[in-house]
Design an enzyme around this catalytic site. Structure first.
Site, PDB file in Angstrom:
ATOM      1  N   GLU A 149       0.816  -1.219   0.000  1.00  0.00           N
ATOM      2  CA  GLU A 149       0.000   0.000   0.000  1.00  0.00           C
ATOM      3  C   GLU A 149       0.850   1.269   0.000  1.00  0.00           C
ATOM      4  O   GLU A 149       0.421   2.314  -0.492  1.00  0.00           O
ATOM      5  CB  GLU A 149      -0.927   0.031   1.227  1.00  0.00           C
ATOM      6  CG  GLU A 149      -1.948  -1.087   1.284  1.00  0.00           C
ATOM      7  CD  GLU A 149      -1.422  -2.306   2.043  1.00  0.00           C
ATOM      8  OE1 GLU A 149      -2.229  -3.196   2.338  1.00  0.00           O
ATOM      9  OE2 GLU A 149      -0.209  -2.345   2.337  1.00  0.00           O
ATOM     10  N   CYS A 380     -19.176  15.783  24.572  1.00  0.00           N
ATOM     11  CA  CYS A 380     -19.925  15.493  23.346  1.00  0.00           C
ATOM     12  C   CYS A 380     -21.151  14.624  23.654  1.00  0.00           C
ATOM     13  O   CYS A 380     -22.097  15.095  24.254  1.00  0.00           O
ATOM     14  CB  CYS A 380     -19.011  14.858  22.303  1.00  0.00           C
ATOM     15  SG  CYS A 380     -19.688  14.913  20.623  1.00  0.00           S
ATOM     16  N   HIS A 516     -15.016  19.172  22.119  1.00  0.00           N
ATOM     17  CA  HIS A 516     -13.957  18.236  22.519  1.00  0.00           C
ATOM     18  C   HIS A 516     -12.744  19.004  23.042  1.00  0.00           C
ATOM     19  O   HIS A 516     -11.798  19.276  22.291  1.00  0.00           O
ATOM     20  CB  HIS A 516     -13.552  17.357  21.337  1.00  0.00           C
ATOM     21  CG  HIS A 516     -14.562  16.333  20.963  1.00  0.00           C
ATOM     22  ND1 HIS A 516     -14.571  15.055  21.500  1.00  0.00           N
ATOM     23  CD2 HIS A 516     -15.619  16.387  20.121  1.00  0.00           C
ATOM     24  CE1 HIS A 516     -15.583  14.371  20.989  1.00  0.00           C
ATOM     25  NE2 HIS A 516     -16.235  15.161  20.151  1.00  0.00           N
ATOM     26  N   GLU A 518     -10.356  18.000  24.785  1.00  0.00           N
ATOM     27  CA  GLU A 518      -9.136  17.185  24.819  1.00  0.00           C
ATOM     28  C   GLU A 518      -8.205  17.459  23.648  1.00  0.00           C
ATOM     29  O   GLU A 518      -6.989  17.229  23.736  1.00  0.00           O
ATOM     30  CB  GLU A 518      -9.488  15.694  24.879  1.00  0.00           C
ATOM     31  CG  GLU A 518     -10.121  15.109  23.626  1.00  0.00           C
ATOM     32  CD  GLU A 518     -11.630  15.188  23.589  1.00  0.00           C
ATOM     33  OE1 GLU A 518     -12.254  14.399  22.853  1.00  0.00           O
ATOM     34  OE2 GLU A 518     -12.194  16.053  24.285  1.00  0.00           O
TER      35      GLU A 518
END
Length: 545
Positions: A149, A380, A516, A518
């Protein structure tokens, strides 16, 4: 003129390319250079936004709303002067999508579209665009050298190194030095074969980062250098550390930054000042107390699913000089177990998520925190469930729920938002039939915090900017009954007056947020919301000690 450092990995995956690359970036930034980072992912997904956390771990959201690899979280946590954007992460899927769209439009004038040059040129253009305006761009290639890949990416790197030249490019290769216990010996052969694989592609590494559990003597380093065509001083030992935040100091002591600055001609820069990293490690290793945070989620078997939350709690521990012990609690098992398993927690956190599975268990944890006076932080979906739990058990709306779980509910406390303004102020729209990928409210959004609330006190200012990743919002039709019952809406989005934060004034510390936080926490600066949360956990610990 931008210089490029390409970072590859060999032998096995999960060697820590992202952390190593970020540590090098932190060193160069500490010497005064303007640094950015790029992650190239070989998978065919356009982005990780619709991938299962069990497959990929957390999705990190940038300021401009890109759903990216979790390594970009490391990049931002290690760098102070650079923020990641959509330019800093792309996948094979994104590249192929772009090339195929151009082919459909006729941009290639009927020519045969091939991996070389069309795919490789697209990759090179993206790398160069991401590096524009910076002194150094560090480019990480996902996967392991030899993976089928990653071949187009490796070929693109080879071409860029030839086109830009020796003085503008370097390649840093991570490899594994396994220790064979029965022979009491480190083995260098896997490293030799990994470099051989690189050479077969036409790439010579300039720096080798050797991951190991044991010390590496000078003879072993010289042997590796001899068989890999790398200078002995460029064979860097990266022994397992107690914390990833020791890695910048480790690399500094082995003069990795000097090697890079010599190559790129940055000869007059000051030495790196790593005192802030030393302070981080000192606080980590000398906590005054241990506080326990119960994290109630449905992906708890894979901590990487909550990587930024885990790190933000760690950072908050540094700010409060405590060790944060995270007790992962499976939300589904909580539905059948005794809720008293949460009794040892000094604080409870319900992170973000999607779907109905595990929501009843999360609400049981929220109810427990609310009734027992235990500090609670909801993020959230955690905020949405905190509102639903309060509506059901306090406000008297027993059938309250989210339209994500029940579209025909009579009490849609949480509903799908169909229109919103993006980070550029442009109108975005969606419906229940919209594709899952790229249809959320994403990226940095401004919010106004209500004066006199705990949330306003925690942030210390009226206007904040935090990152979002969600489709559902609190329904403003239910604000009045919720507030009448005692829960306070403490923050609204600046643009559309959507509910952003809630709290319970009568509770010692109960705050839930739609965004969020974080994603913007860092080891050196922390985040005010997490710092306050862990301070409350510390007080709870001392109270019950």
């Amino acid at each position: 003129m931008t210089h490029f450092i390409f970072v590859t990995g060999g032998v096995v995956s999960s060697l820590g390319k992202g952390i190593s690359a970020a540590s090098v970036a932190a060193l160069l930034e500490a010497r005064g250079l303007k640094v950015t980072m790029v992650k190239m992912d070989p998978y065919i997904n356009v982005d990780p936004g619709t991938m299962s956390p069990f497959q990929h771990g957390e999705v990190f959201v940038t300021e401009d709303g890109a759903e990216t690899d979790l390594d970009l979280g490391y990049y931002e946590r290690f760098l102070r002067r650079a923020k990641m954007t959509k330019l800093n992460n792309f996948t094979s899927g994104r590249v192929y999508q772009d090339v195929l769209n151009k082919e459909r439009r006729g941009d290639y004038l009927g020519g045969t579209v091939q991996v070389i040059p069309h795919i490789t040129d697209n990759i090179k253009e993206r790398v160069l665009a991401a590096g524009e305006g910076y002194d150094v761009a560090i480019v990480e290639i996902g996967g392991t050298v030899g993976d089928i890949e990653s071949l187009p990416f490796m070929e693109s790197v080879r071409q860029l190194m030839v086109e830009l030249g020796h003085k503008r490019t370097m390649l840093m290769h991570l490899t594994l030095l396994p220790y064979i216990r029965s022979a009491a010996e480190l083995k260098t052969k896997p490293t030799q074969h990994s470099v051989k694989e690189l050479l077969s592609i036409g790439i010579q590494p300039d720096i080798l980062i050797c991951r190991t559990e044991h010390d590496v003597d000078a003879d072993t380093k010289r042997k590796i250098a001899l068989f890999t065509n790398v200078e002995a001083r460029a064979v860097v030992v990266c022994k397992d550390a107690k914390t990833i935040y020791q890695i910048p100091r480790n690399f500094y002591e082995q003069k990795v930054d000097d090697l890079i600055c010599e190559r790129f001609g940055y000869n007059d820069l000051p030495q790196a000042d790593l005192s802030d990293w030393d302070q981080v490690c000192e606080a980590l290793f000398n906590p005054e107390y241990i506080v326990r945070v119960a994290m109630v989620g449905k992906y708890v078997e894979l901590p990487d699913a909550y990587k930024s939350v885990n790190e933000a709690l760690l950072h908050a521990g540094i700010q409060n000089r405590v060790k944060v012990q995270i007790d992962y609690v499976d939300a589904e098992t909580l539905e059948t177990q005794d809720i008293s398993i949460l009794s040892t927690a000094d604080a409870i956190l319900v992170p973000g998520g999607f779907g109905e599975r595990g929501t009843e268990g999360k609400m049981l944890a929220i109810k427990y925190a609310r009734e027992q006076g235990i500090p609670f932080l909801g993020i959230c979906l955690g905020m949405q469930l905190a509102v639903i739990e309060y509506a059901r058990n306090v406000a008297g709306l027993a059938e309250a729920t989210s339209t994500e779980f029940n579209r025909s509910t009579k009490f849609p406390i949480i509903g799908l938002i169909t229109e919103w303004l993006d980070e550029r102020g442009e109108l975005q729209q969606r419906s229940v039939e919209s594709d899952l990928g790229g249809t959320m409210r994403l990226g940095a959004q401004k919010s106004e915090l209500v004066e006199g609330t705990k949330t306003r006190q925690v942030y210390g200012k009226a206007e904040i900017v935090e990152r979002h990743r969600h489709r559902y919002e609190m329904n403003d039709r239910f604000i009045e009954p919720i507030e009448k019952a005692g829960m306070k809406i403490s923050g609204y989005s600046t643009a559309q007056h959507l509910v952003e934060t809630v709290e319970i004034p009568e509770h010692p510390w109960f705050i839930a947020v739609q965004f969020h936080p974080e994603f913007t926490s860092s080891p050196r600066d922390g985040h005010p919301l997490f710092a306050s949360f862990i301070d409350a956990a510390k007080k709870q610990h001392l109270k019950t000690k």
